[in-house]
Design an enzyme around this catalytic site. Structure first.
Site, PDB file in Angstrom:
ATOM      1  N   ARG A  12     -25.528  60.128  41.623  1.00  0.00           N
ATOM      2  CA  ARG A  12     -26.408  60.909  42.492  1.00  0.00           C
ATOM      3  C   ARG A  12     -25.831  61.015  43.904  1.00  0.00           C
ATOM      4  NH1 ARG A  12     -31.936  58.016  40.494  1.00  0.00           N
ATOM      5  NH2 ARG A  12     -32.047  59.025  38.458  1.00  0.00           N
ATOM      6  N   ARG A  85     -11.610  42.672  43.449  1.00  0.00           N
ATOM      7  CA  ARG A  85     -12.102  42.300  42.134  1.00  0.00           C
ATOM      8  C   ARG A  85     -11.285  41.167  41.527  1.00  0.00           C
ATOM      9  NH1 ARG A  85      -7.999  45.555  40.720  1.00  0.00           N
ATOM     10  NH2 ARG A  85      -7.293  45.593  38.569  1.00  0.00           N
TER      11      ARG A  85
END
Length: 114
Positions: A12, A85
């Protein structure tokens, strides 16, 4: 579910409609983090289950909670930059190896010891 919701929110935010899987670099990282976590989930659940049944429920549960925490930190780090990460990725891999060891030890003890 949390990771999947983050992908929906990122879609979105960056206006990336399904079935597209690429677009803004931040969306790409969030999407890859979610997919990577999903790929390892069946292995994690299997090892957690076997270690809990054949080794010890408490130890397996503690390892499972730590694994979920490290994957959460992995997801958060990957959303920022690909480099962030790595620490949680290595920690979660070590926990999977530990769960594998516990599962094997439990299975060997169950089937080989009288």
């Amino acid at each position: 579910a949390y990771f999947a919701l983050q992908v929906i929110y990122a879609r979105r935010r960056y206006k990336i409609s399904p079935p597209e899987t690429t677009g803004h670099p931040e969306f790409d990282r969030i999407f890859r983090a979610q997919v990577n976590c999903s790929e390892y989930f069946p292995l994690f659940i299997s090892l957690l289950w076997v270690a809990g049944i054949f080794f010890h429920q408490g130890v397996a549960a503690a390892c499972g909670l730590l694994y979920l925490y490290t994957r959460f930190k992995y997801f958060q780090g990957y959303a920022v930059t690909a480099q962030e990460r790595l620490g949680p990725l290595y920690a979660s891999a070590r926990l999977l190896w530990l769960l594998l060891g516990l599962a094997v030890a439990g299975l060997l003890a169950h089937f080989l010891l009288p």
